[in-house]
Design a protein around this motif. Structure first.
Motif, short mmCIF file in Angstrom:
data_model
loop_
_atom_site.label_atom_id
_atom_site.label_comp_id
_atom_site.label_asym_id
_atom_site.label_seq_id
_atom_site.Cartn_x
_atom_site.Cartn_y
_atom_site.Cartn_z
N ALA A 54 0.63 -1.06 -0.12
CA ALA A 54 -0.24 -0.04 0.09
C ALA A 54 0.57 1.07 0.00
O ALA A 54 0.65 2.19 -0.37
N SER A 55 2.15 1.16 0.76
CA SER A 55 2.99 2.39 0.77
C SER A 55 3.77 2.77 -0.21
O SER A 55 4.14 3.56 -1.01
N ASP A 56 3.35 1.62 -1.61
CA ASP A 56 3.93 2.06 -2.97
C ASP A 56 2.53 3.02 -4.03
O ASP A 56 3.52 3.94 -4.66
N VAL A 57 1.65 3.20 -3.67
CA VAL A 57 0.60 4.01 -3.42
C VAL A 57 0.41 5.22 -2.45
O VAL A 57 -1.25 4.67 -2.37
N ALA A 58 1.66 5.62 -2.00
CA ALA A 58 1.05 5.93 -0.52
C ALA A 58 -0.22 7.29 -0.62
O ALA A 58 -0.80 7.88 0.55
N ASN A 59 0.24 8.66 -1.54
CA ASN A 59 -0.83 9.20 -0.98
C ASN A 59 -2.07 9.65 -2.14
O ASN A 59 -1.59 8.62 -3.71
N PRO A 60 -2.86 10.03 -2.42
CA PRO A 60 -3.84 10.53 -3.43
C PRO A 60 -3.22 10.52 -5.31
O PRO A 60 -2.07 11.41 -4.96
N GLY A 61 -3.79 10.25 -5.59
CA GLY A 61 -3.04 10.34 -7.02
C GLY A 61 -2.14 9.37 -7.77
O GLY A 61 -1.46 9.10 -8.79
N ASP A 62 -1.01 9.01 -6.78
CA ASP A 62 0.21 8.21 -6.60
C ASP A 62 -0.17 6.57 -6.89
O ASP A 62 -1.53 5.82 -7.91
N PHE A 63 0.13 6.70 -8.11
CA PHE A 63 0.08 5.06 -9.49
C PHE A 63 1.27 3.94 -9.49
O PHE A 63 2.28 4.56 -10.07
N VAL A 64 1.37 2.61 -9.70
CA VAL A 64 2.46 1.96 -9.93
C VAL A 64 1.67 1.10 -10.93
O VAL A 64 0.10 0.60 -10.98
N ASN A 65 2.48 1.00 -12.09
CA ASN A 65 1.62 -0.36 -13.06
C ASN A 65 2.90 -1.75 -12.63
O ASN A 65 3.64 -1.18 -13.02
N ASP A 67 2.84 -5.76 -14.27
CA ASP A 67 2.41 -6.42 -15.15
C ASP A 67 2.76 -7.93 -15.29
O ASP A 67 3.85 -9.02 -14.36
N ILE A 68 1.75 -8.17 -15.22
CA ILE A 68 1.94 -9.99 -14.99
C ILE A 68 1.03 -11.06 -16.05
O ILE A 68 -0.03 -10.57 -16.48
N ILE A 69 1.69 -12.12 -15.85
CA ILE A 69 0.97 -13.21 -16.97
C ILE A 69 0.07 -12.35 -18.56
O ILE A 69 -0.70 -12.17 -18.74
N GLY A 70 0.72 -10.83 -18.96
CA GLY A 70 0.68 -10.77 -20.09
C GLY A 70 -0.39 -9.52 -20.34
O GLY A 70 -1.29 -9.31 -20.86
N GLU A 71 -1.43 -9.04 -18.83
CA GLU A 71 -1.70 -8.64 -18.16
C GLU A 71 -1.02 -6.90 -17.47
O GLU A 71 -0.12 -7.28 -16.90
N ARG A 72 -1.75 -6.08 -18.06
CA ARG A 72 -1.03 -4.54 -17.24
C ARG A 72 -2.14 -4.22 -16.53
O ARG A 72 -3.43 -4.13 -16.39
N LEU A 73 -1.41 -3.99 -15.31
CA LEU A 73 -2.84 -3.79 -13.92
C LEU A 73 -1.91 -2.44 -13.61
O LEU A 73 -1.17 -2.55 -13.17
N THR A 74 -2.92 -1.69 -13.16
CA THR A 74 -2.34 -0.19 -12.53
C THR A 74 -3.42 -0.23 -11.37
O THR A 74 -4.17 -0.20 -10.79
N MET A 75 -2.29 0.03 -10.47
CA MET A 75 -2.93 -0.16 -8.74
C MET A 75 -2.52 1.26 -8.39
O MET A 75 -1.27 2.14 -8.88
N VAL A 76 -3.75 2.17 -8.17
CA VAL A 76 -3.96 3.59 -7.84
C VAL A 76 -4.32 3.79 -6.31
O VAL A 76 -5.17 3.08 -5.93
N HIS A 77 -4.15 5.26 -5.64
CA HIS A 77 -4.31 5.69 -4.48
C HIS A 77 -6.14 6.50 -4.40
O HIS A 77 -4.64 8.00 -5.58
N GLY A 78 -6.56 6.52 -4.63
CA GLY A 78 -7.81 7.54 -5.44
C GLY A 78 -7.89 8.49 -4.33
O GLY A 78 -7.66 8.93 -2.85
N GLN A 79 -8.15 9.96 -4.97
CA GLN A 79 -9.43 10.97 -3.99
C GLN A 79 -9.92 10.54 -2.51
O GLN A 79 -9.83 11.32 -2.15
N ASP A 80 -10.49 9.26 -2.77
CA ASP A 80 -11.72 8.75 -1.33
C ASP A 80 -10.29 8.36 -0.71
O ASP A 80 -10.99 7.73 0.04
N GLY A 81 -8.82 7.98 -1.15
CA GLY A 81 -8.30 7.57 -0.34
C GLY A 81 -8.24 5.58 -0.23
O GLY A 81 -7.39 4.82 0.37
N ARG A 82 -9.34 5.46 -1.10
CA ARG A 82 -9.21 3.93 -1.35
C ARG A 82 -8.19 3.82 -2.41
O ARG A 82 -7.87 4.12 -3.69
#
Length: 407
Positions: A54-65, A67-82
């Motif tokens: 979770a600390s990889d996207v610690a702040n609102p707006g932070d995102f990390v991509n 790639d796993i088994i051919g899929e790009r997935l984006t982990m993102v910290h929303g403005q609502d804190g989720r």
């Protein structure tokens, strides 16, 4: 000609027997491209996948991509804190809308400027007013399930996976005093391609049998014969063992002593052992008195993985004025062990491609590998082509049958 034969499926029964009777999995499951394609759906397409902390996207707006088994997935910290996990595939023409990592207020497709909020909603799609029946609410980025556990972020490609946390209860008890959710992560080593199958990585990480041999010298304080294995149930999502020390506050370095401040909440027993756990198919975790460590595993193909090796330190440890100097010494010791493991796992993968590759027998110190077989075979059987009604082998059923070991 397919490798996914009834004979191969039947042969798995010999690998889920009790450890003293079991044999290793057939070499083809580590080397065959068709089998890996099967695993992409039967394992990685069904299970919870760890993307990071979770600390990889610690702040609102932070995102990390990721790639796993051919899929790009984006982990993102929303403005609502989720924290969310989104597919960054634009729902217009399929272009990826997110690269790398960073901080943003929205994801905008560079191709036609369709714009998505951090929650995946389509918030802008110019020149679509003449498109009949177009409803922006129906064209958001796909949103995947998310579970947070001990500070790690998990997602699943399934829409309705079984909850993960209840199946990790034994790890919660094992790790409770290390306060991993509070810990600070630091990357030690990353590689986009290491030359072995993902299962070889998991088997090596939780293999106490080799420690006193391959790592003789630096690992002597933590001898192989002090391994103890946590019980495993077929519904468990983790496989774990502890390994006792010859003295308290051992450390994986030339001094064989903890160099960094020990976790403040751990018990005397925990100061005299390490623990290693697998949360397949993507996460390996270990803890020692002065540091925790985790590997994130992402298969590339049947014979290669991407891997990130990371530490977790208690926040109090970072207050030590000599933390950086002690960290460098500690990391050098761990890197020496990792280098030995790299040589060994590379050799294992090469050997598994040979016509002479065995289905070997297990030592009592390889209980974790036998448990991992049970985890794997349960999933292989459940998704085997044309075997919808086949019973899922268990250790008890395998011990009862008399099938000869199949090559």
């Amino acid at each position: 000609m397919t490798v996914l034969t009834p004979q191969l499926l039947e042969s798995f029964a010999d690998s889920v027997r009790p450890t003293a009777q079991a044999v290793t999995l057939p070499p083809s499951v580590y080397t065959d491209a068709e089998f890996f394609a099967f695993e992409k759906d039967a394992v990685f397409g069904q299970e919870w996948l760890c993307l990071g902390r979770a600390s990889d996207v610690a702040n609102p707006g932070d995102f990390v991509n990721v790639d796993i088994i051919g899929e790009r997935l984006t982990m993102v910290h929303g403005q609502d804190g989720r924290i969310r996990v989104l597919s960054p595939v634009c729902q217009h023409r399929g272009m990826l809308v997110s690269e790398g990592s960073g901080n943003c207020r929205a994801f905008k497709c560079a191709y036609h400027h369709w714009t998505y909020g951090l929650d995946g909603r389509l918030v802008g799609a110019r020149e679509m007013g003449r498109t009949e029946g177009f409803d922006r609410s129906r064209h958001g980025l796909p949103s995947l399930p998310v579970e947070l556990w001990q500070g790690f972020v998990f997602t699943s490609l399934r829409a309705d996976p079984l909850p993960l946390a209840p199946r990790l209860a034994k790890l919660d008890a094992l790790l409770a005093n290390f306060e991993l959710e509070r810990c600070v992560a630091r990357n030690s080593f990353s590689s986009p391609s290491m030359p072995w199958n993902w299962k070889v990585m998991f088997e090596n990480f939780n293999d106490g049998y080799h420690a006193s041999r391959l790592h003789a010298g630096v690992h002597d304080f933590c001898p192989s014969d002090r391994s103890e294995f946590l019980p495993y149930d077929d519904d468990d999502a983790a496989i774990a063992r502890t390994n006792g020390f010859l003295h308290p506050d051992g450390g994986f370095n030339a001094l064989q002593r903890a160099l960094l401040p020990v976790f403040p909440g751990i018990t005397e027993e925990e100061r005299s052992r390490a623990a290693f756990a697998l949360v397949p198919p993507t996460l390996c975790i270990g803890v020692a008195p002065d540091q925790a460590f985790y590997f994130l595993i992402r298969p590339v193909d049947a014979g290669h993985i991407a891997v990130d090796v990371n530490y977790l330190f208690h926040p109090d440890a970072l207050r030590d004025r000599l933390f950086e100097e002690k960290y460098e010494l500690s990391n050098a010791g761990v890197n020496g062990i990792v280098a030995q493991d790299v040589e060994a796992t590379t050799g294992v993968q090469q050997g598994l491609t040979s016509r002479f590759a065995p289905r070997g027998r297990y030592s009592y110190l390889e209980e974790a590998q036998a448990q991992f077989n049970r985890w794997l075979v349960r999933r292989y059987t459940a998704h085997w082509p044309g075997a919808d009604r086949a019973p899922v082998p268990t250790a008890a059923s395998a011990a009862a049958n008399k099938i000869e070991v199949a090559a």
